[in-house]
Motif scaffolding. Structure first.
Motif, mmCIF file in Angstrom:
data_model
loop_
_atom_site.group_PDB
_atom_site.id
_atom_site.type_symbol
_atom_site.label_atom_id
_atom_site.label_comp_id
_atom_site.label_asym_id
_atom_site.label_seq_id
_atom_site.Cartn_x
_atom_site.Cartn_y
_atom_site.Cartn_z
ATOM 1 N N LEU A 16 0.838 -1.204 0.000
ATOM 2 C CA LEU A 16 0.000 0.000 0.000
ATOM 3 C C LEU A 16 0.872 1.253 0.000
ATOM 4 O O LEU A 16 0.527 2.260 -0.629
ATOM 5 N N TRP A 17 2.002 1.193 0.709
ATOM 6 C CA TRP A 17 2.952 2.315 0.709
ATOM 7 C C TRP A 17 3.489 2.537 -0.705
ATOM 8 O O TRP A 17 3.619 3.668 -1.162
ATOM 9 N N THR A 18 3.765 1.448 -1.414
ATOM 10 C CA THR A 18 4.243 1.540 -2.793
ATOM 11 C C THR A 18 3.181 2.165 -3.693
ATOM 12 O O THR A 18 3.497 3.019 -4.535
ATOM 13 N N LEU A 19 1.937 1.772 -3.517
ATOM 14 C CA LEU A 19 0.836 2.381 -4.296
ATOM 15 C C LEU A 19 0.699 3.866 -3.988
ATOM 16 O O LEU A 19 0.454 4.670 -4.889
ATOM 17 N N LEU A 20 0.852 4.214 -2.733
ATOM 18 C CA LEU A 20 0.767 5.629 -2.354
ATOM 19 C C LEU A 20 1.913 6.410 -2.999
ATOM 20 O O LEU A 20 1.704 7.519 -3.505
ATOM 21 N N PHE A 21 3.105 5.832 -3.001
ATOM 22 C CA PHE A 21 4.230 6.476 -3.680
ATOM 23 C C PHE A 21 3.922 6.662 -5.166
ATOM 24 O O PHE A 21 4.181 7.721 -5.740
ATOM 25 N N ALA A 22 3.362 5.625 -5.802
ATOM 26 C CA ALA A 22 3.029 5.703 -7.230
ATOM 27 C C ALA A 22 2.018 6.823 -7.487
ATOM 28 O O ALA A 22 2.134 7.558 -8.480
ATOM 29 N N ALA A 23 1.048 6.983 -6.594
ATOM 30 C CA ALA A 23 0.065 8.057 -6.748
ATOM 31 C C ALA A 23 0.737 9.423 -6.631
ATOM 32 O O ALA A 23 0.457 10.342 -7.414
ATOM 33 N N ILE A 24 1.642 9.555 -5.669
ATOM 34 C CA ILE A 24 2.384 10.815 -5.498
ATOM 35 C C ILE A 24 3.216 11.088 -6.750
ATOM 36 O O ILE A 24 3.227 12.210 -7.264
ATOM 37 N N LEU A 25 3.888 10.076 -7.233
ATOM 38 C CA LEU A 25 4.719 10.214 -8.428
ATOM 39 C C LEU A 25 3.882 10.630 -9.632
ATOM 40 O O LEU A 25 4.277 11.489 -10.419
ATOM 41 N N PHE A 26 2.710 10.053 -9.765
ATOM 42 C CA PHE A 26 1.808 10.373 -10.868
ATOM 43 C C PHE A 26 1.386 11.852 -10.844
ATOM 44 O O PHE A 26 1.182 12.467 -11.886
ATOM 45 N N MET A 27 1.282 12.425 -9.648
ATOM 46 C CA MET A 27 0.858 13.818 -9.502
ATOM 47 C C MET A 27 2.014 14.809 -9.592
ATOM 48 O O MET A 27 1.794 16.018 -9.559
ATOM 49 N N ALA A 28 3.226 14.312 -9.712
ATOM 50 C CA ALA A 28 4.404 15.189 -9.675
ATOM 51 C C ALA A 28 4.376 16.224 -10.791
ATOM 52 O O ALA A 28 4.022 15.932 -11.918
ATOM 53 N N HIS A 29 4.723 17.432 -10.431
ATOM 54 C CA HIS A 29 4.884 18.516 -11.396
ATOM 55 C C HIS A 29 6.256 19.144 -11.139
ATOM 56 O O HIS A 29 6.977 18.733 -10.235
ATOM 57 N N ARG A 30 6.602 20.112 -11.927
ATOM 58 C CA ARG A 30 7.922 20.731 -11.790
ATOM 59 C C ARG A 30 8.054 21.362 -10.403
ATOM 60 O O ARG A 30 7.276 22.214 -10.014
#
Length: 188
Positions: A16-30
């Motif tokens: 679940l921590w990995t999924l949360l990281f993936a969600a954060i990564l997906f939202m990344a902007h400059r």
């Protein structure tokens, strides 16, 4: 919440921590250089906090809740969940790099997963195993908010071999995750 669901979430907390990281990564902007510096400080503090907690607790990795003794010294004299507090700081740092939407999503998800499910699941086990000793500990020490403490409370055993054996995984994940999110935010 059912006990089976709580057990499942506890067992799956790494995934679940990995999924949360993936969600954060997906939202990344400059990210600005200032965001990255602030985030790096928070991430480093989170990992250092985890080191302190892990070296104090001894046994903590696994799919089931377990404890040989009640940890109440070192980082555990300040708060009952210092490993998860370290996770919070690491995830918050990643979210700061990704942007305000990621910060909001992270805080909400962390609260639901950890505060509403994982920690109560662990507390039920600890109450059953340590009884009144744990109840007294809960009255003295808050879940995440530091409490006043005596210097001697911070003393206790600290085992560096635990860091080599168990915390190397988290350190590796933190470093790789941080590099990835910085790279993505630089090219967003």
């Amino acid at each position: 919440m059912t006990e089976k669901f709580s057990e499942w979430v506890f067992r799956m907390r790494g995934g679940l921590w990995t999924l949360l990281f993936a969600a954060i990564l997906f939202m990344a902007h400059r990210a600005s250089p200032q965001q990255i510096v602030i985030a790096l400080v928070i991430i480093i503090l989170g990992q250092l906090w985890r080191f302190w907690a892990a070296g104090t607790i001894g046994l903590y990795r696994g799919e089931n809740v377990k404890a040989q003794t009640l940890a109440s010294t070192g980082a555990y004299a300040i708060m009952r969940n210092p490993l998860y507090f370290g996770n919070f700081l690491i995830g918050l740092g990643w979210s700061i790099i990704a942007g305000i939407h990621a910060v909001i999503i992270f805080i909400v998800c962390f609260y639901v997963l950890y505060v509403l499910v994982i920690i109560p699941h662990e507390e039920k086990f600890l109450r059953g195993k340590f009884g009144l000793e744990y109840e007294y500990y809960c009255k003295r020490v808050k879940r995440f908010w530091p409490v006043s403490f005596k210097a001697e409370d911070l003393k206790g055993r600290f085992d560096f071999s635990i860091l080599k054996r168990s915390e190397i995984h988290t350190l590796t994940t933190t470093i790789i995750g941080t590099i990835i999110i910085i790279l993505v935010s630089c090219y967003a």
